[in-house]
Scaffold this motif. Structure first.
Motif, PDB file in Angstrom:
ATOM      1  N   GLU A 102      -1.524   6.023   3.894  1.00 29.02           N
ATOM      2  CA  GLU A 102      -2.406   6.226   5.049  1.00 29.02           C
ATOM      3  C   GLU A 102      -3.230   4.980   5.334  1.00 29.02           C
ATOM      4  N   LEU A 103      -3.677   4.282   4.301  1.00 28.70           N
ATOM      5  CA  LEU A 103      -4.398   3.034   4.526  1.00 28.70           C
ATOM      6  C   LEU A 103      -3.493   2.016   5.211  1.00 28.70           C
ATOM      7  N   ASP A 106       2.956   2.871  -1.889  1.00 26.16           N
ATOM      8  CA  ASP A 106       3.043   3.830  -2.991  1.00 26.16           C
ATOM      9  C   ASP A 106       1.690   4.270  -3.532  1.00 26.16           C
ATOM     10  N   VAL A 107       0.615   3.677  -3.031  1.00 24.92           N
ATOM     11  CA  VAL A 107      -0.710   4.068  -3.512  1.00 24.92           C
ATOM     12  C   VAL A 107      -1.560   4.699  -2.411  1.00 24.92           C
ATOM     13  N   SER A 108      -1.423   4.199  -1.171  1.00 25.24           N
ATOM     14  CA  SER A 108      -2.178   4.764  -0.051  1.00 25.24           C
ATOM     15  C   SER A 108      -1.457   4.473   1.258  1.00 25.24           C
ATOM     16  N   GLN A 164      -3.302   2.932   8.798  1.00 27.32           N
ATOM     17  CA  GLN A 164      -4.520   2.582   9.534  1.00 27.32           C
ATOM     18  C   GLN A 164      -4.628   1.080   9.780  1.00 27.32           C
ATOM     19  N   LEU A 211       0.811  -1.220   0.000  1.00 29.20           N
ATOM     20  CA  LEU A 211       0.000   0.000   0.000  1.00 29.20           C
ATOM     21  C   LEU A 211       0.845   1.271   0.000  1.00 29.20           C
TER      22      LEU A 211
END
Length: 133
Positions: free
Chosen positions: A35-36, A31-33, A39, A29
């Protein structure tokens, strides 16, 4: 705890439960999100998985049932079947839980989940499983 402390605590729980597979999910995750990924570690593991009211093996049984019922969660099932083994569930218990899920979420989803389990068990040298009644 502040944001960084929650993440660090969650990472300790993630490592205990999911090992390398959990870290690979977080890394995927980045390089794309990112923050996800944060979390997943801080909230899902630092807050939810760390709660003392249910032991890790029970949390994994619940997770396997929910992911099976949702369908289309094969990537997550692979991670959590490994996690279920890591926290002490036997392959026959996992297989039985997936069999039981067929009653509530249908054969196709139970079969898909069981084939993910077969992949995990095969990779860990745990086949064959015998749970015929």
């Amino acid at each position: 705890m502040n944001r960084q402390e929650r993440y660090e605590y969650g990472m300790k729980v993630l490592e205990q439960v999911d090992g390398e597979a959990g870290q690979r999910v977080v890394d995927s995750l980045a390089d794309v999100s990112p923050e996800l990924g944060h979390q997943v570690v801080a909230w899902a593991f630092g807050d939810m998985y760390a709660r003392p009211e249910l032991p890790p093996r029970d949390r994994q049984l619940i997770t396997l049932g929910v992911l099976t019922a949702l369908g289309g969660c094969e990537i997550e099932l692979e991670v959590h079947i490994n996690a279920a083994l890591n926290v002490g569930l036997a392959p026959s218990e996992i297989s039985e839980a997936l069999l039981h899920s067929a009653v509530y979420c249908g054969m196709p989803r139970a079969i898909n989940a069981t084939l993910v389990a077969k992949k995990v068990f095969g990779g860990r040298g745990l086949l064959p499983i015998t749970n015929a009644g």
